[in-house]
Design a protein around this motif. Sequence first.
Motif, PDB file in Angstrom:
ATOM      1  N   VAL A   1      -5.202  67.677  89.900  1.00 25.79           N
ATOM      2  CA  VAL A   1      -4.290  66.360  89.431  1.00 25.79           C
ATOM      3  C   VAL A   1      -4.398  65.757  88.191  1.00 25.79           C
ATOM      4  CG1 VAL A   1      -2.959  63.906  90.524  1.00 25.79           C
ATOM      5  CG2 VAL A   1      -2.692  65.622  91.641  1.00 25.79           C
ATOM      6  N   ILE A   2      -5.898  64.954  88.258  1.00 24.18           N
ATOM      7  CA  ILE A   2      -6.389  64.142  87.648  1.00 24.18           C
ATOM      8  C   ILE A   2      -6.652  64.896  86.171  1.00 24.18           C
ATOM      9  CG2 ILE A   2      -8.438  62.822  86.852  1.00 24.18           C
ATOM     10  CD1 ILE A   2      -8.837  62.550  89.656  1.00 24.18           C
ATOM     11  N   LEU A   3      -7.354  66.175  86.568  1.00 25.85           N
ATOM     12  CA  LEU A   3      -7.393  67.235  85.128  1.00 25.85           C
ATOM     13  C   LEU A   3      -6.140  66.860  84.752  1.00 25.85           C
ATOM     14  CD1 LEU A   3      -8.909  68.181  83.095  1.00 25.85           C
ATOM     15  CD2 LEU A   3      -8.867  70.076  83.949  1.00 25.85           C
ATOM     16  N   GLY A   4      -4.799  67.398  85.577  1.00 28.43           N
ATOM     17  CA  GLY A   4      -3.723  67.819  84.759  1.00 28.43           C
ATOM     18  C   GLY A   4      -2.557  66.776  83.950  1.00 28.43           C
ATOM     19  N   LYS A   5      -3.322  65.736  84.260  1.00 25.01           N
ATOM     20  CA  LYS A   5      -1.888  64.304  83.496  1.00 25.01           C
ATOM     21  C   LYS A   5      -3.254  64.163  82.612  1.00 25.01           C
ATOM     22  CE  LYS A   5       0.703  63.453  86.640  1.00 25.01           C
ATOM     23  NZ  LYS A   5       1.745  63.383  86.688  1.00 25.01           N
ATOM     24  N   VAL A   6      -4.219  64.528  82.251  1.00 23.99           N
ATOM     25  CA  VAL A   6      -5.149  64.240  81.129  1.00 23.99           C
ATOM     26  C   VAL A   6      -4.675  65.033  80.415  1.00 23.99           C
ATOM     27  CG1 VAL A   6      -7.532  64.827  80.874  1.00 23.99           C
ATOM     28  CG2 VAL A   6      -7.703  63.482  81.931  1.00 23.99           C
ATOM     29  N   ILE A   7      -4.716  66.726  80.600  1.00 20.54           N
ATOM     30  CA  ILE A   7      -3.928  67.478  79.704  1.00 20.54           C
ATOM     31  C   ILE A   7      -2.708  67.377  79.256  1.00 20.54           C
ATOM     32  CG2 ILE A   7      -3.256  69.851  79.406  1.00 20.54           C
ATOM     33  CD1 ILE A   7      -5.879  70.462  80.515  1.00 20.54           C
ATOM     34  N   GLN A   8      -1.917  66.648  79.923  1.00 20.79           N
ATOM     35  CA  GLN A   8      -0.942  66.586  79.752  1.00 20.79           C
ATOM     36  C   GLN A   8      -0.154  65.594  78.740  1.00 20.79           C
ATOM     37  OE1 GLN A   8       1.879  64.458  83.043  1.00 20.79           O
ATOM     38  NE2 GLN A   8       3.232  66.027  82.790  1.00 20.79           N
ATOM     39  N   LEU A   9      -1.196  64.454  78.784  1.00 18.00           N
ATOM     40  CA  LEU A   9      -1.230  63.060  78.321  1.00 18.00           C
ATOM     41  C   LEU A   9      -1.837  63.583  76.311  1.00 18.00           C
ATOM     42  CD1 LEU A   9      -1.605  60.119  77.006  1.00 18.00           C
ATOM     43  CD2 LEU A   9      -3.343  59.670  78.236  1.00 18.00           C
ATOM     44  N   LEU A  10      -2.604  64.282  76.256  1.00 18.76           N
ATOM     45  CA  LEU A  10      -3.592  64.842  74.781  1.00 18.76           C
ATOM     46  C   LEU A  10      -2.510  65.620  74.313  1.00 18.76           C
ATOM     47  CD1 LEU A  10      -7.034  65.712  76.481  1.00 18.76           C
ATOM     48  CD2 LEU A  10      -6.062  63.965  75.043  1.00 18.76           C
ATOM     49  N   TRP A  11      -1.248  66.393  75.064  1.00 17.49           N
ATOM     50  CA  TRP A  11      -0.730  67.614  74.565  1.00 17.49           C
ATOM     51  C   TRP A  11       0.497  66.598  74.127  1.00 17.49           C
ATOM     52  CZ3 TRP A  11       0.244  73.166  76.954  1.00 17.49           C
ATOM     53  CH2 TRP A  11       0.509  73.878  75.318  1.00 17.49           C
ATOM     54  N   ALA A  12       1.005  65.745  74.881  1.00 13.42           N
ATOM     55  CA  ALA A  12       1.666  64.769  74.568  1.00 13.42           C
ATOM     56  C   ALA A  12       1.609  63.954  73.264  1.00 13.42           C
ATOM     57  CB  ALA A  12       2.348  63.766  75.920  1.00 13.42           C
ATOM     58  N   ILE A  13       0.669  63.225  73.197  1.00 12.20           N
ATOM     59  CA  ILE A  13      -0.191  62.621  72.338  1.00 12.20           C
ATOM     60  C   ILE A  13       0.168  63.692  70.248  1.00 12.20           C
ATOM     61  CG2 ILE A  13      -1.282  61.770  70.899  1.00 12.20           C
ATOM     62  CD1 ILE A  13      -2.879  60.172  73.184  1.00 12.20           C
ATOM     63  N   TYR A  14      -0.361  64.741  70.970  1.00 12.75           N
ATOM     64  CA  TYR A  14       0.119  65.471  69.647  1.00 12.75           C
ATOM     65  C   TYR A  14       1.779  66.025  69.801  1.00 12.75           C
ATOM     66  CZ  TYR A  14      -0.372  69.943  67.207  1.00 12.75           C
ATOM     67  OH  TYR A  14      -0.161  71.164  66.551  1.00 12.75           O
ATOM     68  N   LYS A  15       2.618  65.917  70.719  1.00 19.15           N
ATOM     69  CA  LYS A  15       3.339  66.344  70.188  1.00 19.15           C
ATOM     70  C   LYS A  15       4.998  65.415  69.247  1.00 19.15           C
ATOM     71  CE  LYS A  15       4.625  70.954  71.605  1.00 19.15           C
ATOM     72  NZ  LYS A  15       5.178  72.376  70.890  1.00 19.15           N
ATOM     73  N   THR A  16       3.696  64.367  69.582  1.00 13.32           N
ATOM     74  CA  THR A  16       5.470  62.523  69.620  1.00 13.32           C
ATOM     75  C   THR A  16       4.747  62.920  68.271  1.00 13.32           C
ATOM     76  OG1 THR A  16       5.850  60.894  69.988  1.00 13.32           O
ATOM     77  CG2 THR A  16       3.444  61.398  70.406  1.00 13.32           C
ATOM     78  N   SER A  17       5.798  62.124  67.703  1.00 15.00           N
ATOM     79  CA  SER A  17       5.766  62.470  65.677  1.00 15.00           C
ATOM     80  C   SER A  17       5.981  60.688  65.370  1.00 15.00           C
ATOM     81  CB  SER A  17       6.710  62.204  65.065  1.00 15.00           C
ATOM     82  OG  SER A  17       8.084  61.918  65.536  1.00 15.00           O
ATOM     83  N   VAL A  18       5.859  59.854  67.115  1.00 15.40           N
ATOM     84  CA  VAL A  18       5.452  57.821  67.039  1.00 15.40           C
ATOM     85  C   VAL A  18       4.368  57.713  66.731  1.00 15.40           C
ATOM     86  CG1 VAL A  18       6.876  55.971  67.697  1.00 15.40           C
ATOM     87  CG2 VAL A  18       7.896  57.935  68.466  1.00 15.40           C
ATOM     88  N   GLY A  19       4.162  57.070  66.220  1.00 21.19           N
ATOM     89  CA  GLY A  19       3.269  56.506  65.561  1.00 21.19           C
ATOM     90  C   GLY A  19       2.907  54.720  66.836  1.00 21.19           C
ATOM     91  N   ILE A  20       1.628  53.837  66.633  1.00 23.36           N
ATOM     92  CA  ILE A  20       1.050  52.776  67.570  1.00 23.36           C
ATOM     93  C   ILE A  20       1.941  52.293  66.610  1.00 23.36           C
ATOM     94  CG2 ILE A  20       0.066  51.644  69.036  1.00 23.36           C
ATOM     95  CD1 ILE A  20      -1.308  54.564  70.174  1.00 23.36           C
ATOM     96  N   GLY A  21       3.085  51.457  66.310  1.00 22.54           N
ATOM     97  CA  GLY A  21       3.334  50.204  65.740  1.00 22.54           C
ATOM     98  C   GLY A  21       3.076  49.117  66.191  1.00 22.54           C
ATOM     99  N   ARG A  22       2.536  47.803  65.605  1.00 24.85           N
ATOM    100  CA  ARG A  22       2.016  46.033  66.558  1.00 24.85           C
ATOM    101  C   ARG A  22       3.134  46.002  66.830  1.00 24.85           C
ATOM    102  NH1 ARG A  22       3.718  41.299  64.447  1.00 24.85           N
ATOM    103  NH2 ARG A  22       4.162  42.200  62.410  1.00 24.85           N
ATOM    104  N   PRO A  23       2.709  45.666  68.230  1.00 25.28           N
ATOM    105  CA  PRO A  23       3.762  44.432  69.536  1.00 25.28           C
ATOM    106  C   PRO A  23       4.209  43.483  68.508  1.00 25.28           C
ATOM    107  CG  PRO A  23       1.475  46.087  69.999  1.00 25.28           C
ATOM    108  CD  PRO A  23       1.046  45.322  68.950  1.00 25.28           C
ATOM    109  N   THR A  24       4.876  43.295  69.163  1.00 30.96           N
ATOM    110  CA  THR A  24       6.438  41.977  68.440  1.00 30.96           C
ATOM    111  C   THR A  24       6.455  41.762  70.001  1.00 30.96           C
ATOM    112  OG1 THR A  24       7.878  43.234  68.451  1.00 30.96           O
ATOM    113  CG2 THR A  24       6.543  43.682  66.399  1.00 30.96           C
TER     114      THR A  24
END
Length: 471
Positions: free
Chosen positions: A171-194
Amino acid sequence: MDLARSTLKISAAKVGSLLLTFVGTAFFAQELGAKVLGIFFLFQAALGISALPANLGTRIAVEKRMSEGGPADQILGTGIVLKSALLVFLTGVILLFQSHLNRYIGAEVAGLLILAIFFQEFAGLMMNVLQGELRVGEAATLRFVYSVVLVTLGALLVVHGYGVFGLIYSVILGKVIQLLWAIYKTSVGIGRPTITQAHSLIDYAKYSIIPEVDGQVHSWMDVLIIGFLLTQADVGAYEVAWRVAGPVLLLTSAIGTTIFPQISSWSADDTIEPLERLLPKIIVPSVIFVFPALFGGLLLSEEILGLVFGEEFTAAWLALIILLAGKLPRAIRQIAGKSLLGLDRPDLVTHAAIVDIIANLLLNLVLIWQFGIVGAALGTVLSMTLGTIHRTYYLSQFVKIRIPYNELGWCLLSSVAMYGILYMAKSTVEVNSISYLFVFVFTGAALYGVFILLYQPLRVEVVEQARAVIR
């Protein structure tokens, strides 16, 4: 966004996930037995319920604000800050009560639970970001990836003697891979919180908390109460029945996931007419598999549980039938709820969810105490039906809901005809092996499909949807 194509992608990913999960659960049940598998299910229940204080509506709020066209990078950055604060608080609570938690689940898992929650929440957040970009098909693919890791790695670790901990590590490794792949797929950067975005997310999230609680309550409350009042073996048997019934709403879940960002976009443009035209077209696909599944369960529930999972799981045969019947109100509830959220009325979903939660808790406590796992199924289905009635009523205040009664009636009639033919076949052929069981299941599916296509309106709809996907 092409709804038909996106729904196909989600359905394909969910079919793959469900097939893998079904095969994996059957293997784990045969290898570990109901009691050990029940420990794993209680870990998953704790993980699911822990997601409530770890999320508090922030993920769906991020998806909603992004789908409206807001500054995606600032929204994501703010969402990460909010979620991090929630995770720090939850970690402290788990560490404080870890001895009680370990004793309840039946294994020393508190530290592993903290890791699983952390990766689950950030992976889920990034998948909501993908959906907020109207890329729901890609988010569904990541869920399939998680299932692949869970089942394949879990099987390897179980075979090598890791037992329930092998499943938890998977379960834990599956979530880790899911997170890394999702970061790679998304086109949104992390902006400054407001502060502005924080207020915007909290404003939406505060109404999404109760519906979110409601969803987790219906997924895990019965299991958690069974864990308190009954045994871990009862947990294992009941949860297997729940998972057997799960694939019935495969298409419904895909439709609900797909329409939310689209309805949100229409709502932002103050356009209701497209939703009124859409609803009648998605009601039948949302419930088309419920009717044959219910009648199939009436005929083969004991054989499915006993032959596929093991004799000790047949204790849940009646619970399985009740859970299959409950898929009808659950399907309508999901579509109505997603529509209301897309219309930016989470407050109304919240009102309905409060009814769900109170009824679910009270009914499960009383009925599990009186009737065991059958009471769990009854309590869950009855409370879900109450919530469905409320959601549908609220939605009808905004849009005109046209029910395709003729098509639904034909689906029911086709299921009855399928049941009659299989019943006569079962009276002469004993279903005493997995091969015979599969023959009956596939024959039933083929019969139902033929009967459905005999009705011209349904045949035309199937052809139109197929063309929409192919073009």
